[in-house]
Design a protein around this motif. Structure first.
Motif, PDB file in Angstrom:
ATOM      1  N   ALA A  13      62.041  16.128 -21.505  1.00 22.68           N
ATOM      2  CA  ALA A  13      63.097  14.968 -22.105  1.00 22.68           C
ATOM      3  C   ALA A  13      62.424  13.690 -21.705  1.00 22.68           C
ATOM      4  O   ALA A  13      62.088  13.286 -20.548  1.00 22.68           O
ATOM      5  N   LEU A  14      62.508  12.846 -23.043  1.00 19.14           N
ATOM      6  CA  LEU A  14      62.179  11.753 -22.887  1.00 19.14           C
ATOM      7  C   LEU A  14      63.464  10.808 -22.671  1.00 19.14           C
ATOM      8  O   LEU A  14      63.475   9.737 -21.880  1.00 19.14           O
ATOM      9  N   ILE A  15      64.636  11.057 -23.385  1.00 17.63           N
ATOM     10  CA  ILE A  15      65.757  10.643 -22.921  1.00 17.63           C
ATOM     11  C   ILE A  15      66.446  12.011 -22.349  1.00 17.63           C
ATOM     12  O   ILE A  15      66.682  13.051 -22.985  1.00 17.63           O
ATOM     13  N   LYS A  16      67.069  11.973 -21.131  1.00 16.68           N
ATOM     14  CA  LYS A  16      67.457  12.755 -20.329  1.00 16.68           C
ATOM     15  C   LYS A  16      68.879  13.342 -20.559  1.00 16.68           C
ATOM     16  O   LYS A  16      69.692  12.656 -20.872  1.00 16.68           O
ATOM     17  N   TYR A  17      68.882  14.664 -20.501  1.00 15.38           N
ATOM     18  CA  TYR A  17      70.368  15.301 -20.429  1.00 15.38           C
ATOM     19  C   TYR A  17      70.733  15.367 -18.912  1.00 15.38           C
ATOM     20  O   TYR A  17      70.010  15.969 -18.179  1.00 15.38           O
ATOM     21  N   TRP A  18      71.687  14.603 -18.641  1.00 14.70           N
ATOM     22  CA  TRP A  18      72.039  14.738 -17.289  1.00 14.70           C
ATOM     23  C   TRP A  18      73.711  14.711 -17.103  1.00 14.70           C
ATOM     24  O   TRP A  18      74.241  13.685 -16.909  1.00 14.70           O
ATOM     25  N   GLY A  19      74.382  15.795 -17.277  1.00 12.94           N
ATOM     26  CA  GLY A  19      75.808  15.961 -17.047  1.00 12.94           C
ATOM     27  C   GLY A  19      76.382  16.714 -18.224  1.00 12.94           C
ATOM     28  O   GLY A  19      75.971  16.425 -19.174  1.00 12.94           O
ATOM     29  N   LYS A  20      77.357  17.569 -17.850  1.00 11.97           N
ATOM     30  CA  LYS A  20      78.033  18.362 -18.851  1.00 11.97           C
ATOM     31  C   LYS A  20      79.621  17.841 -19.154  1.00 11.97           C
ATOM     32  O   LYS A  20      80.331  17.681 -17.983  1.00 11.97           O
ATOM     33  N   LYS A  21      79.994  17.921 -20.345  1.00 15.85           N
ATOM     34  CA  LYS A  21      81.350  17.795 -20.629  1.00 15.85           C
ATOM     35  C   LYS A  21      82.092  18.939 -20.459  1.00 15.85           C
ATOM     36  O   LYS A  21      83.346  19.137 -20.466  1.00 15.85           O
ATOM     37  N   ASP A  22      81.387  20.270 -20.695  1.00 10.99           N
ATOM     38  CA  ASP A  22      82.047  21.375 -20.815  1.00 10.99           C
ATOM     39  C   ASP A  22      81.040  22.483 -20.073  1.00 10.99           C
ATOM     40  O   ASP A  22      79.865  22.820 -20.694  1.00 10.99           O
ATOM     41  N   GLU A  23      81.684  22.989 -18.968  1.00  6.87           N
ATOM     42  CA  GLU A  23      80.507  23.924 -18.205  1.00  6.87           C
ATOM     43  C   GLU A  23      80.337  25.233 -18.819  1.00  6.87           C
ATOM     44  O   GLU A  23      79.301  25.598 -18.619  1.00  6.87           O
ATOM     45  N   GLU A  24      81.358  25.566 -19.398  1.00 11.02           N
ATOM     46  CA  GLU A  24      81.311  27.228 -19.846  1.00 11.02           C
ATOM     47  C   GLU A  24      80.587  27.197 -21.177  1.00 11.02           C
ATOM     48  O   GLU A  24      79.717  27.895 -21.281  1.00 11.02           O
ATOM     49  N   PHE A  25      80.791  25.991 -22.171  1.00 13.11           N
ATOM     50  CA  PHE A  25      79.850  25.934 -23.516  1.00 13.11           C
ATOM     51  C   PHE A  25      78.716  25.272 -23.337  1.00 13.11           C
ATOM     52  O   PHE A  25      77.967  25.183 -24.147  1.00 13.11           O
ATOM     53  N   ILE A  26      78.329  24.921 -22.084  1.00 14.92           N
ATOM     54  CA  ILE A  26      77.247  23.833 -21.813  1.00 14.92           C
ATOM     55  C   ILE A  26      77.258  22.641 -22.965  1.00 14.92           C
ATOM     56  O   ILE A  26      76.432  22.729 -23.937  1.00 14.92           O
ATOM     57  N   LEU A  27      78.315  21.874 -23.131  1.00 13.62           N
ATOM     58  CA  LEU A  27      78.397  20.855 -24.068  1.00 13.62           C
ATOM     59  C   LEU A  27      77.914  19.522 -23.151  1.00 13.62           C
ATOM     60  O   LEU A  27      78.609  19.340 -21.928  1.00 13.62           O
ATOM     61  N   PRO A  28      76.847  18.748 -23.638  1.00 13.14           N
ATOM     62  CA  PRO A  28      76.578  17.688 -22.744  1.00 13.14           C
ATOM     63  C   PRO A  28      77.389  16.408 -22.734  1.00 13.14           C
ATOM     64  O   PRO A  28      77.911  16.129 -23.912  1.00 13.14           O
ATOM     65  N   MET A  29      77.012  15.615 -22.313  1.00 13.85           N
ATOM     66  CA  MET A  29      77.766  14.234 -22.059  1.00 13.85           C
ATOM     67  C   MET A  29      77.082  13.379 -23.166  1.00 13.85           C
ATOM     68  O   MET A  29      77.744  12.378 -23.780  1.00 13.85           O
ATOM     69  N   ASN A  30      75.891  13.840 -23.189  1.00 15.92           N
ATOM     70  CA  ASN A  30      74.959  12.582 -23.925  1.00 15.92           C
ATOM     71  C   ASN A  30      73.982  13.453 -24.826  1.00 15.92           C
ATOM     72  O   ASN A  30      73.504  14.461 -24.561  1.00 15.92           O
ATOM     73  N   ASN A  31      73.392  12.731 -25.853  1.00 16.82           N
ATOM     74  CA  ASN A  31      72.245  13.375 -26.624  1.00 16.82           C
ATOM     75  C   ASN A  31      71.329  13.208 -25.760  1.00 16.82           C
ATOM     76  O   ASN A  31      70.918  12.247 -24.976  1.00 16.82           O
ATOM     77  N   SER A  32      70.294  14.021 -26.208  1.00 15.05           N
ATOM     78  CA  SER A  32      68.786  13.800 -25.162  1.00 15.05           C
ATOM     79  C   SER A  32      67.822  14.008 -26.240  1.00 15.05           C
ATOM     80  O   SER A  32      68.006  14.713 -27.356  1.00 15.05           O
ATOM     81  N   LEU A  33      66.554  13.890 -25.993  1.00 16.66           N
ATOM     82  CA  LEU A  33      65.364  13.738 -26.683  1.00 16.66           C
ATOM     83  C   LEU A  33      64.306  14.269 -25.919  1.00 16.66           C
ATOM     84  O   LEU A  33      63.949  13.488 -25.209  1.00 16.66           O
ATOM     85  N   SER A  34      63.495  15.199 -26.491  1.00 18.17           N
ATOM     86  CA  SER A  34      62.459  16.014 -25.900  1.00 18.17           C
ATOM     87  C   SER A  34      61.161  15.966 -26.712  1.00 18.17           C
ATOM     88  O   SER A  34      61.169  15.723 -27.860  1.00 18.17           O
ATOM     89  N   LEU A  35      60.130  16.108 -26.014  1.00 13.57           N
ATOM     90  CA  LEU A  35      58.675  16.470 -26.368  1.00 13.57           C
ATOM     91  C   LEU A  35      58.655  17.957 -26.173  1.00 13.57           C
ATOM     92  O   LEU A  35      58.363  18.269 -24.947  1.00 13.57           O
ATOM     93  N   THR A  36      58.152  18.974 -26.944  1.00 13.90           N
ATOM     94  CA  THR A  36      57.823  20.332 -26.486  1.00 13.90           C
ATOM     95  C   THR A  36      56.367  20.315 -26.301  1.00 13.90           C
ATOM     96  O   THR A  36      55.653  19.481 -26.859  1.00 13.90           O
ATOM     97  N   LEU A  37      55.878  20.986 -25.223  1.00 15.28           N
ATOM     98  CA  LEU A  37      54.651  20.907 -24.786  1.00 15.28           C
ATOM     99  C   LEU A  37      53.842  22.071 -24.669  1.00 15.28           C
ATOM    100  O   LEU A  37      54.579  23.384 -24.519  1.00 15.28           O
ATOM    101  N   ASP A  38      52.672  21.983 -25.086  1.00 14.91           N
ATOM    102  CA  ASP A  38      51.770  23.449 -24.962  1.00 14.91           C
ATOM    103  C   ASP A  38      51.300  24.213 -23.883  1.00 14.91           C
ATOM    104  O   ASP A  38      50.712  25.088 -23.851  1.00 14.91           O
ATOM    105  N   ALA A  39      51.362  23.479 -22.660  1.00 18.19           N
ATOM    106  CA  ALA A  39      50.696  24.120 -21.328  1.00 18.19           C
ATOM    107  C   ALA A  39      51.635  25.051 -20.605  1.00 18.19           C
ATOM    108  O   ALA A  39      50.995  25.955 -19.900  1.00 18.19           O
ATOM    109  N   PHE A  40      52.968  24.752 -20.806  1.00 20.59           N
ATOM    110  CA  PHE A  40      53.810  25.725 -20.006  1.00 20.59           C
ATOM    111  C   PHE A  40      54.745  26.589 -20.790  1.00 20.59           C
ATOM    112  O   PHE A  40      55.261  25.889 -21.719  1.00 20.59           O
ATOM    113  N   TYR A  41      55.026  27.834 -20.588  1.00 23.09           N
ATOM    114  CA  TYR A  41      55.898  28.523 -21.673  1.00 23.09           C
ATOM    115  C   TYR A  41      56.331  29.882 -20.821  1.00 23.09           C
ATOM    116  O   TYR A  41      55.825  30.192 -19.795  1.00 23.09           O
TER     117      TYR A  41
END
Ligand code: ADP
Ligand code: DP6
Ligand code: CO
Length: 325
Positions: A13-41
């Motif tokens: 994540a370039l903008i991190k996901y850090w915190g849940k609004k709903d633990e059961e459904f895993i709804l986050p407090m905020n939008n996050s933005l990431s880059l998918t990478l080819d070295a690890f899978y």
């Protein structure tokens, strides 16, 4: 017997996901933005069969204990509900990434599992559906369905919370990420526990939330403009703020190690020498350095002076989830 196998890459994540609004459904407090990478899978195969008397989970060739298997079973229950089956399953997974070390194994792991289940039971989920399903296993996994830059829209409920690829006119192809593998051991505080403790107790948490809209807007603009400096500055600032919140948690904690600080300083020194590069960190001590490919060699050389060759791994933008026949 129903079988499916999938590969999914990790994302950072370039903008991190850090915190849940709903633990059961895993709804986050905020939008996050990431880059998918080819070295690890991760590659995961799932087999549903009436010959199994219970679910079994094998990771890197070893059968996992009851606690780890229970997590998988809880996820498989969601899948069984969608596929209208009660069959038990064997999950056989291989992590080509250190597990639980802050290198996003939960992202590639749960995305691969979601993809394998979709294939095995022919659930017919499209990418949005797969992203929603993967999210239920691990929040960051919802972003590993896609390659390139990906935004997880926090949404308001199960249906509206999922990730989408964001248009970038191939900007990601100009970029590389250098992973500094400072410690590949499993962390003391999982991402899940760390973010929960932060949300519940950190007096810095509200400040983190208040700053996110501006960071996200600036980062998206940087992608649109192909402005590497703005992208890097925003990413680095966002990561430091996230890590700041853990210091004000109760009890306080940090994912940083002395080597993490050494790596951050190396990045600042490189910038002083005129090499544009920026760092980010997740829930673990390992540092990731974002750089344009044209400056990759300079970053690797500097890192190789400080760390062993094995510890310095470079990656480029990776692709979305793939089904393995
Ligand atoms: P990381 O930084 O590696 O994502 P997390 O604390 O977020 O660390 O998640 C680690 C957890 O993710 C593991 O304890 C396990 O439950 C899950 N996980 C990791 N790899 C896999 C996999 N291949 N298949 C299923 N679950 C996995
Ligand atoms: C710091 O997705 O691993 O890497 O949803 O509880 O499984 P759970 O947590 P996870 O958290 C990732 C946190 C992070 C930031 C990010 O990847 O956005
Ligand atoms: Co994780």
């Amino acid at each position: 017997m129903f079988k499916g196998k999938a590969r999914a890459y990790t994302n950072i994540a370039l903008i991190k996901y850090w915190g849940k609004k709903d633990e059961e459904f895993i709804l986050p407090m905020n939008n996050s933005l990431s880059l998918t990478l080819d070295a690890f899978y991760t590659e995961t195969e799932v087999i549903f069969s009436d010959t199994f008397t219970k679910d079994e989970f094998y990771l890197d060739g070893e059968q996992q204990d009851e606690k780890a298997t229970k997590k998988i079973s809880t996820f498989l229950d969601l899948v069984r509900e969608k596929g209208q089956t009660t069959l038990n399953a064997q999950v056989i997974s291989q992590n080509f990434v250190p597990t639980a070390a802050g290198l996003a194994s939960s992202a590639s792991g749960l995305a691969a599992l979601a993809g394998a289940c979709n294939e095995a039971l022919q659930l017919g989920l499209d990418n949005a559906g797969l992203s929603r399903l993967a999210r239920r296993g691990s929040g960051s996994a919802c972003r590993s369905i896609y390659g390139g830059f990906v935004e997880w829209e926090k949404g308001v409920d199960d249906f509206t919370s999922y990730a989408k690829q964001i248009p970038s006119d191939h900007f990601e192809d100009d970029l590389a990420m250098v992973f500094l593998l400072l410690n590949d051991q499993q962390k003391d505080v999982s991402s899940r526990d760390g973010m929960r403790r932060t949300v519940e107790t950190s007096s810095f948490y509200q400040g983190w939330l208040d700053s996110l809209d501006a960071d996200l807007a600036q980062l998206k603009q940087a992608i649109t403009d192909k402005n590497f400096q703005s992208l890097g500055e925003t990413m680095e600032r966002n990561a430091l703020k996230m890590h700041g919140t853990t210091l004000a948690a109760n009890p306080p904690f940090t994912y940083w190690s002395p080597d993490s600080l050494k790596a951050m300083q190396a990045v600042r020194d490189l910038r002083k020498q005129g090499v544009p590069c920026y760092f980010t960190m997740d829930a673990g001590p390992n540092v990731k350095i974002l750089v344009e490919k044209k400056h990759l060699a300079a970053v690797k050389t500097a890192c190789n002076h400080l760390f062993s060759e094995k510890q310095v791994v470079s990656a480029q933008a990776g692709s979305g989830i793939t089904i393995i026949k």
